[in-house]
Design a protein around this motif. Sequence first.
Motif, PDB file in Angstrom:
ATOM      1  N   GLN A 133      43.307  45.870  43.867  1.00 25.06           N
ATOM      2  CA  GLN A 133      43.160  47.069  44.827  1.00 25.06           C
ATOM      3  C   GLN A 133      43.022  46.467  46.124  1.00 25.06           C
ATOM      4  OE1 GLN A 133      39.350  49.015  44.421  1.00 25.06           O
ATOM      5  NE2 GLN A 133      39.786  50.671  45.792  1.00 25.06           N
ATOM      6  N   LEU A 134      44.128  46.735  46.939  1.00 27.44           N
ATOM      7  CA  LEU A 134      44.534  46.396  48.268  1.00 27.44           C
ATOM      8  C   LEU A 134      44.316  47.568  49.339  1.00 27.44           C
ATOM      9  CD1 LEU A 134      47.282  44.556  46.620  1.00 27.44           C
ATOM     10  CD2 LEU A 134      45.579  43.132  48.283  1.00 27.44           C
ATOM     11  N   ARG A 135      43.426  47.398  50.333  1.00 25.08           N
ATOM     12  CA  ARG A 135      43.476  48.066  51.427  1.00 25.08           C
ATOM     13  C   ARG A 135      43.678  47.213  52.715  1.00 25.08           C
ATOM     14  NH1 ARG A 135      37.689  51.131  49.949  1.00 25.08           N
ATOM     15  NH2 ARG A 135      38.434  52.110  47.993  1.00 25.08           N
TER      16      ARG A 135
ATOM     17  N   ALA B  97      54.900  33.143  51.422  1.00 28.44           N
ATOM     18  CA  ALA B  97      53.396  33.578  51.429  1.00 28.44           C
ATOM     19  C   ALA B  97      53.015  34.408  50.135  1.00 28.44           C
ATOM     20  CB  ALA B  97      52.805  34.166  52.398  1.00 28.44           C
ATOM     21  N   ALA B  98      53.838  35.273  49.796  1.00 31.18           N
ATOM     22  CA  ALA B  98      53.727  35.848  48.615  1.00 31.18           C
ATOM     23  C   ALA B  98      53.935  35.247  47.510  1.00 31.18           C
ATOM     24  CB  ALA B  98      54.723  37.277  48.484  1.00 31.18           C
ATOM     25  N   ALA B  99      54.788  34.447  47.247  1.00 32.22           N
ATOM     26  CA  ALA B  99      55.085  33.733  46.039  1.00 32.22           C
ATOM     27  C   ALA B  99      53.797  32.661  45.717  1.00 32.22           C
ATOM     28  CB  ALA B  99      56.408  32.770  46.126  1.00 32.22           C
TER      29      ALA B  99
ATOM     30  N   CYS C 234      40.817  43.310  46.440  1.00 34.85           N
ATOM     31  CA  CYS C 234      41.494  42.040  47.003  1.00 34.85           C
ATOM     32  C   CYS C 234      41.271  41.961  48.556  1.00 34.85           C
ATOM     33  CB  CYS C 234      42.755  41.777  46.455  1.00 34.85           C
ATOM     34  SG  CYS C 234      43.658  40.430  47.021  1.00 34.85           S
ATOM     35  N   PHE C 235      40.734  40.950  48.974  1.00 31.00           N
ATOM     36  CA  PHE C 235      40.343  40.691  50.534  1.00 31.00           C
ATOM     37  C   PHE C 235      41.234  39.554  50.842  1.00 31.00           C
ATOM     38  CE2 PHE C 235      36.729  43.006  48.652  1.00 31.00           C
ATOM     39  CZ  PHE C 235      36.325  43.834  49.578  1.00 31.00           C
ATOM     40  N   LEU C 236      42.073  39.693  52.017  1.00 33.82           N
ATOM     41  CA  LEU C 236      43.069  38.772  52.472  1.00 33.82           C
ATOM     42  C   LEU C 236      42.925  38.292  53.942  1.00 33.82           C
ATOM     43  CD1 LEU C 236      46.543  40.162  50.952  1.00 33.82           C
ATOM     44  CD2 LEU C 236      45.330  38.005  50.253  1.00 33.82           C
ATOM     45  N   ALA C 237      42.910  36.789  54.140  1.00 37.35           N
ATOM     46  CA  ALA C 237      43.112  36.315  55.358  1.00 37.35           C
ATOM     47  C   ALA C 237      44.567  36.124  55.738  1.00 37.35           C
ATOM     48  CB  ALA C 237      42.212  35.181  55.418  1.00 37.35           C
TER      49      ALA C 237
ATOM     50  N   LEU D 171      51.898  42.013  46.076  1.00 38.31           N
ATOM     51  CA  LEU D 171      50.459  41.670  45.210  1.00 38.31           C
ATOM     52  C   LEU D 171      50.062  42.810  44.330  1.00 38.31           C
ATOM     53  CD1 LEU D 171      48.778  39.858  48.169  1.00 38.31           C
ATOM     54  CD2 LEU D 171      50.258  38.896  46.477  1.00 38.31           C
ATOM     55  N   ALA D 172      50.400  44.055  44.711  1.00 34.88           N
ATOM     56  CA  ALA D 172      49.807  45.309  43.920  1.00 34.88           C
ATOM     57  C   ALA D 172      50.544  45.181  42.384  1.00 34.88           C
ATOM     58  CB  ALA D 172      50.376  46.503  44.644  1.00 34.88           C
ATOM     59  N   GLU D 173      51.703  44.230  42.409  1.00 31.86           N
ATOM     60  CA  GLU D 173      52.521  44.413  41.106  1.00 31.86           C
ATOM     61  C   GLU D 173      51.981  43.158  40.503  1.00 31.86           C
ATOM     62  OE1 GLU D 173      56.482  44.155  42.170  1.00 31.86           O
ATOM     63  OE2 GLU D 173      56.507  46.347  42.937  1.00 31.86           O
TER      64      GLU D 173
END
Length: 338
Positions: free
Chosen positions: A126-128, A67-69, A90-93, A112-114
Amino acid sequence: MTRLPQVRIAGSGLACPVGLRSRSALAAIRAGIVRFIELDDSIGPGAPARVSMLLRLGPGRSRTERAAALALHAIREAVAGFDGESTLPCFLALPEPGIGRPLDLDALLRVLAEARTRTRAPVHLQLRPEWCVAAGRAGVFTVLEKACALLASGAQRVALVGGIDSLVDAETLDSLVEHERLLGPTQLDGIIPGEAGAFLLLSSRGYGGPSLAALATAHEPLPFVRASERISEAEGLTTVFRDLRSRIQGRVDTVVTGTSSEAYFGREFAHAYLRNVGLFPEPLAHELVSHALGDVGAAAGAVCLVQGASSLVAGRKALVHASSDGGLVGGAVLSGAY
């Protein structure tokens, strides 16, 4: 019903087994190209498991790694040419619980922060945790609501919204077999597992691109996971279609559906469609993501948004929607830019 700020789709990205960029992937989908293969080392119902898999990732990767790739490929495309703020919310489902191991959120957020260095993108994401919604196929519509609320507040003028998932790792395939969800000779109402990542760059600054004309979410009281109790009356999807219809003028021109190809979801759409015929094109122009990519899980709603946006020209509208196994239902109407 969500009241929307003036939001446009300033960029989009799609990575899946038929293409690692949206243009090539969508062209393949339109041409009817698929990447369905049989995995000889994975036993499905009566035959080897049939999947839609990006082969270059290799069969040994975990669900989180896959999923990350895919996410990194889609993010790179979505933010290409972006020259705004260096920090991008960044908003993620993400996948809903129930099938396979959940994505490792900490590991995923670290990757994803990288994104700046991994994708050479000119942004820092920016991920929360509160911006991540583990609700399956329709989860992207919930994170869209969160992103639109942030843009409406004026605190940010751009945001990245996406959905990612992979159902083809060994552990998830075993779980699908255990839950009798995998399509095969002895299981005719099942899924072909797939994988994808899709992202949209939203802007409230008047950039060109399709606009988000309407957005709605609802909850189905008798979802797929409880379908054995009695036949669903599709109350959730009916509500979403009715709410969207009340916010736009006339009919949409195309419909993109983010569900699996299982019979439950076909009946759900049929019931909700017949109660809201005035919303839909005549004759019905309808595309189902799973026909081309298999069931892409939590990426389905985001893939619908990218696919729907790509079909628009000035004055035309696209309806995109998705339904999760647990009952979350969501939809949006996109309008072509003049």
